[in-house]
Design an enzyme around this catalytic site. Structure first.
Site, PDB file in Angstrom:
ATOM      1  N   GLU A 157      -7.075  70.128 -23.232  1.00 16.08           N
ATOM      2  CA  GLU A 157      -8.203  71.053 -23.155  1.00 16.08           C
ATOM      3  C   GLU A 157      -8.427  71.755 -24.503  1.00 16.08           C
ATOM      4  OE1 GLU A 157     -10.602  71.493 -21.348  1.00 16.08           O
ATOM      5  OE2 GLU A 157     -11.313  73.518 -21.686  1.00 16.08           O
ATOM      6  N   TRP A 163     -32.639  66.501 -22.844  1.00 14.42           N
ATOM      7  CA  TRP A 163     -31.453  65.821 -23.376  1.00 14.42           C
ATOM      8  C   TRP A 163     -31.817  64.349 -23.342  1.00 14.42           C
ATOM      9  CZ3 TRP A 163     -27.808  62.144 -22.024  1.00 14.42           C
ATOM     10  CH2 TRP A 163     -26.651  62.115 -22.808  1.00 14.42           C
ATOM     11  N   CYS A 213     -31.283  67.614 -18.915  1.00 13.16           N
ATOM     12  CA  CYS A 213     -32.658  68.086 -18.988  1.00 13.16           C
ATOM     13  C   CYS A 213     -32.819  69.219 -17.973  1.00 13.16           C
ATOM     14  CB  CYS A 213     -33.720  67.039 -18.687  1.00 13.16           C
ATOM     15  SG  CYS A 213     -33.705  65.648 -19.802  1.00 13.16           S
ATOM     16  N   HIS A 260       6.452  57.906 -29.933  1.00 13.53           N
ATOM     17  CA  HIS A 260       5.984  56.533 -29.668  1.00 13.53           C
ATOM     18  C   HIS A 260       4.729  56.215 -30.480  1.00 13.53           C
ATOM     19  CE1 HIS A 260       8.940  56.167 -26.507  1.00 13.53           C
ATOM     20  NE2 HIS A 260       8.591  57.373 -26.109  1.00 13.53           N
ATOM     21  N   ASN A 307     -36.189  65.066 -14.790  1.00 15.82           N
ATOM     22  CA  ASN A 307     -34.758  65.092 -15.107  1.00 15.82           C
ATOM     23  C   ASN A 307     -34.139  63.894 -14.388  1.00 15.82           C
ATOM     24  OD1 ASN A 307     -32.042  67.076 -13.735  1.00 15.82           O
ATOM     25  ND2 ASN A 307     -32.008  65.703 -15.456  1.00 15.82           N
ATOM     26  N   GLY A 308     -33.584  62.956 -15.152  1.00 14.23           N
ATOM     27  CA  GLY A 308     -32.967  61.787 -14.522  1.00 14.23           C
ATOM     28  C   GLY A 308     -33.339  60.520 -15.254  1.00 14.23           C
ATOM     29  N   LYS A 361     -11.874  71.480 -26.568  1.00 11.27           N
ATOM     30  CA  LYS A 361     -12.656  72.648 -27.009  1.00 11.27           C
ATOM     31  C   LYS A 361     -12.944  72.534 -28.491  1.00 11.27           C
ATOM     32  CE  LYS A 361     -13.854  73.876 -24.128  1.00 11.27           C
ATOM     33  NZ  LYS A 361     -13.654  73.581 -22.763  1.00 11.27           N
ATOM     34  N   LYS A 390     -24.862  70.932 -20.822  1.00 11.77           N
ATOM     35  CA  LYS A 390     -23.905  71.570 -19.927  1.00 11.77           C
ATOM     36  C   LYS A 390     -23.610  70.728 -18.689  1.00 11.77           C
ATOM     37  CE  LYS A 390     -21.533  75.208 -18.529  1.00 11.77           C
ATOM     38  NZ  LYS A 390     -20.231  75.365 -19.185  1.00 11.77           N
ATOM     39  N   GLU A 397     -15.455  69.576 -29.362  1.00 14.56           N
ATOM     40  CA  GLU A 397     -16.844  69.664 -28.904  1.00 14.56           C
ATOM     41  C   GLU A 397     -17.650  70.732 -29.638  1.00 14.56           C
ATOM     42  OE1 GLU A 397     -17.699  70.666 -24.770  1.00 14.56           O
ATOM     43  OE2 GLU A 397     -15.887  71.847 -24.652  1.00 14.56           O
ATOM     44  N   ARG A 427     -28.965  72.789 -20.572  1.00 17.02           N
ATOM     45  CA  ARG A 427     -28.970  71.442 -20.001  1.00 17.02           C
ATOM     46  C   ARG A 427     -29.447  70.382 -21.001  1.00 17.02           C
ATOM     47  NH1 ARG A 427     -28.857  71.790 -14.317  1.00 17.02           N
ATOM     48  NH2 ARG A 427     -29.725  69.702 -14.172  1.00 17.02           N
TER      49      ARG A 427
HETATM   50  O1  M6R Z   1     -20.009  70.721 -14.311  1.00 16.45           O
HETATM   51  P1  M6R Z   1     -18.728  69.963 -14.412  1.00 16.45           P
HETATM   52  O2  M6R Z   1     -17.532  70.837 -14.320  1.00 16.45           O
HETATM   53  O3  M6R Z   1     -18.650  68.814 -13.437  1.00 16.45           O
HETATM   54  O4  M6R Z   1     -18.742  69.343 -15.858  1.00 16.45           O
HETATM   55  C1  M6R Z   1     -17.726  68.488 -16.295  1.00 16.45           C
HETATM   56  C2  M6R Z   1     -17.748  68.329 -17.792  1.00 16.45           C
HETATM   57  O5  M6R Z   1     -18.975  67.797 -18.213  1.00 16.45           O
HETATM   58  C3  M6R Z   1     -17.502  69.640 -18.521  1.00 16.45           C
HETATM   59  O6  M6R Z   1     -16.311  70.233 -18.119  1.00 16.45           O
HETATM   60  C4  M6R Z   1     -17.454  69.409 -20.053  1.00 16.45           C
HETATM   61  O7  M6R Z   1     -16.363  68.625 -20.377  1.00 16.45           O
HETATM   62  C5  M6R Z   1     -17.425  70.755 -20.783  1.00 16.45           C
HETATM   63  N1  M6R Z   1     -18.550  70.858 -21.655  1.00 16.45           N
HETATM   64  C6  M6R Z   1     -16.247  70.930 -21.645  1.00 16.45           C
HETATM   65  O8  M6R Z   1     -16.239  72.177 -22.247  1.00 16.45           O
END
Ligand code: M6R
Length: 612
Positions: free
Chosen positions: A485, A77, A2, A508, A103-104, A489, A607, A492, A27
């Site tokens: 990674e 969010w 949020c 395995h 937010n929280g 990507k 984010k 997501e 956010r």
């Molecule tokens: O702000 P941070 O680097 O702590 O965030 C960690 C993850 O939430 C962040 O890297 C997330 O996995 C990304 N959206 C991936 O692209």
């Protein structure tokens, strides 16, 4: 998650709030809303809310908008209560005297709600936030500061609130516990927001609010007190060096694409800042901290998501070049695992936002256990940056796309430089090895630009395979995290299933997946495990899997076995993940575009993950 914002001053509040929310939308984007007041008269709130993205709210706010000078805004969010107009913030108290954005999570909201219901309160939404608004209003007898203090004392959980009252229209309050808030300071106006990107269009002068602090903003004054005892606190105003252009798309269709293309510059700037006279410098570390870090007996690296993958690469670097035993943990596991940490161990937290709830909790746990904590953070002044014993900034600039790209690269190169520094201090790296490392690292920005030139080929590859629903990514050693990674990507932003695996583990289990339909992305740059990786590729080839490889230029063996190859220039193995990940970012981007996905704001994500 949020994003929250508040404004008080002489401008028209509505456009200020909307512009701020545009910068905070990363956010969360389940709903958006604002509540405003006219500061000179006591009147009812002007409120607008809408389910969905900010654009939905904006389309409502077109004509005959009232001129207001105080306001609060929210982009959501969802945690408690589905995304809907009813659950959208701001929320009001029972009699509509208080408006609040949050937010929280208020963890004991259910018991507070029951108590307030017994006192005759009625609730419209399913949110914990509405309970906070009612509770503050319950304690409100003409002094909003006191009401907030009393209400917050009753709440458990973590929060950032911005609160206004229609009875005191020339005061705006904000307070926080765990979740971030930054105050923007300017002449005859003040702002408060979840992060500085929302303030940049108006001011670069900021004050970071700490936990359990309460700020009162008026047009010309900022008053900060302790939430608990009401004692006045003096705080310094800092100047931020990000600029507003960095938070714009700059001609690209999406932030993600812009941020992918920014990577050579991010690398070049990091190197320019850190490499001085063939040595490595970290402006934020003094020599005492550097010595303590270098004398560590053990390193724990703790992070989430993409930053966790950077941590995995870092582990290989630490063990190879510093020769310190290193463990890497996902923050949400580390914090509950009661890790065995001794004095003299260091805990390295890697995070773009510096606000990730689990990483913050892991940091606090590590400090409590007596470890020396080092944060590798992108957002200057963020909570983790401020709470860690030492901080190194990655200086990637604001990253807006939810899918992390340039921040990841900045983490990789920063960790590599830090490892080299520690290797030198521990005398594990000789001057001649240092020379080789620096020569190789300095080539990276140019080499990365060369990798990016393959964008048209990568787009063509995406066109061939964008309808596939299953992708397998394989790598070994330094590029095993790259496989994870690349898969992250893809999933997501495209919502396809993608699985990253250590290539040696293939036989395995996952080899059962391979048939002539299965697409397998193989990371096969030159490395200690190159030949083993080739054997894995042969095994996939023999089973007629579709192979897309990432390999070192002119590698005929990989070329012969693969349907398509994206090339990286020759580099040292520890730097190879900096180059190999980039084709995977572009591939995910184009697969998402061809599937009409919302690349910058993928579904269900935000984010910064500021809830557990
Ligand atoms: O702000 P941070 O680097 O702590 O965030 C960690 C993850 O939430 C962040 O890297 C997330 O996995 C990304 N959206 C991936 O692209």
């Amino acid at each position: 998650m949020c994003g929250i914002i508040g404004y008080i001053g002489r401008r028209d509040a509505i456009p200020v709030l909307i512009k701020g929310l545009e910068h905070l939308e990363y956010r969360g984007y389940d709903s958006a809303g604002i509540a405003c007041l006219n500061s000179s008269t006591s009147s009812n709130f002007f409120i607008a809310k809408e389910k969905g993205k900010l654009s939905e709210l904006k389309s409502q706010l077109t004509k005959n908008l009232p001129h207001m000078h105080v306001g609060i805004g929210h982009t959501r969010w969802a945690t408690h209560g589905e995304p809907s107009k009813l659950n959208a913030h701001p929320h009001l108290g029972e009699k509509g005297r208080i408006a609040l954005v949050h937010n929280g999570i208020v963890e004991n909201y259910a018991e507070l709600k029951d108590e307030l219901k017994r006192k005759g309160h009625h609730f419209k939404s399913k949110t914990d936030t509405e309970v906070a608004a009612h509770l503050i209003e319950y304690y409100y007898h003409g002094d909003l500061r006191e009401a907030i203090r009393k209400a917050v004392r009753r709440m458990r959980g973590f929060f950032a609130f911005v609160v206004i009252s229609r009875d005191e229209p020339n005061r705006l309050f904000a307070c926080k516990r765990s979740n971030p808030l930054v105050i923007g300071v300017s002449a005859h106006e003040h702002f408060v927001a979840s992060d500085i990107s929302a303030l940049l269009p108006y001011t670069k002068k900021v004050i970071y609010l700490e936990d359990d602090e309460l700020v009162e903003l008026q047009e010309n004054t900022v008053t900060i007190t302790q939430l608990g005892n009401g004692r006045r606190i003096q705080k310094k105003v800092s100047e931020v060096n990000w600029n507003v252009d960095q938070a714009q798309k700059g001609g690209f269709k999406h932030f993600m694409l812009k941020e992918i293309h920014e990577q050579p510059r991010v690398l070049a700037e990091t190197l320019k800042k850190r490499i001085v006279d063939h040595d490595i410098e970290f402006d934020t570390l003094d020599s005492k901290i550097e010595r303590s870090l270098a004398n560590a007996k053990k390193v724990f690296i703790v992070s989430c998501g993409t930053a966790y993958h950077a941590g995995m690469v870092a582990r290989y670097m630490f063990e190879e070049y510093v020769r310190i035993p290193t463990e890497v943990h996902v923050s949400s596991e580390f914090r509950y695992a009661d890790p065995i940490i001794d004095k003299g161990d260091i805990v390295v937290l890697i995070t773009q936002s510096g606000e990730t709830a689990d990483t913050l909790a892991a940091l606090r746990e590590a400090k409590q256990k007596g470890a020396l904590t080092l944060a590798i953070v992108n957002v200057v002044g963020s909570t983790i940056a401020r709470e860690a014993d030492a901080v190194i900034y990655t200086h990637a600039g604001p990253e807006i796309g939810v899918a992390s790209t340039k921040a990841y690269l900045a983490q990789l190169v920063t960790v590599a430089l830090f490892v080299i520094k520690l290797g030198l201090l521990r005398k594990k790296i000789s001057r001649s090895v240092l020379s080789k490392l620096i020569d190789a690292v300095e080539k990276l920005p140019y080499q990365l630009s060369e990798v990016l030139k393959q964008e048209p080929d990568i787009r063509r590859a995406a066109r061939k395979f964008f309808r596939k629903k299953n992708f397998l990514y394989l790598g070994r050693g330094y590029n095993f995290p790259t496989a994870l990674e690349g898969a992250l990507k893809l999933k997501e932003i495209t919502y396809a299933h993608a699985h990253g695996y250590a290539a040696g583990e293939m036989k395995h289990g996952p080899i059962a997946l391979i048939d002539s339909e299965q697409l397998v992305v193989c990371l096969a740059p030159h490395s200690k495990t190159y030949e083993k990786m080739i054997s894995n590729i042969e095994e996939i080839h023999a089973r007629r899997g579709i192979i897309i490889s990432i390999a070192t230029s002119k590698d005929q063996t990989v070329s012969r076995l693969s349907r398509l190859v994206f090339w990286i220039p020759k580099t040292l193995e520890l730097f190879s993940p900096i180059l190999t990940v980039v084709p995977l970012q572009l591939f995910a981007y184009y697969v998402a575009i061809l599937n009409s996905r919302d690349v910058d704001q993928p579904r269900n994500l935000a984010k910064s993950v500021t809830v557990e």
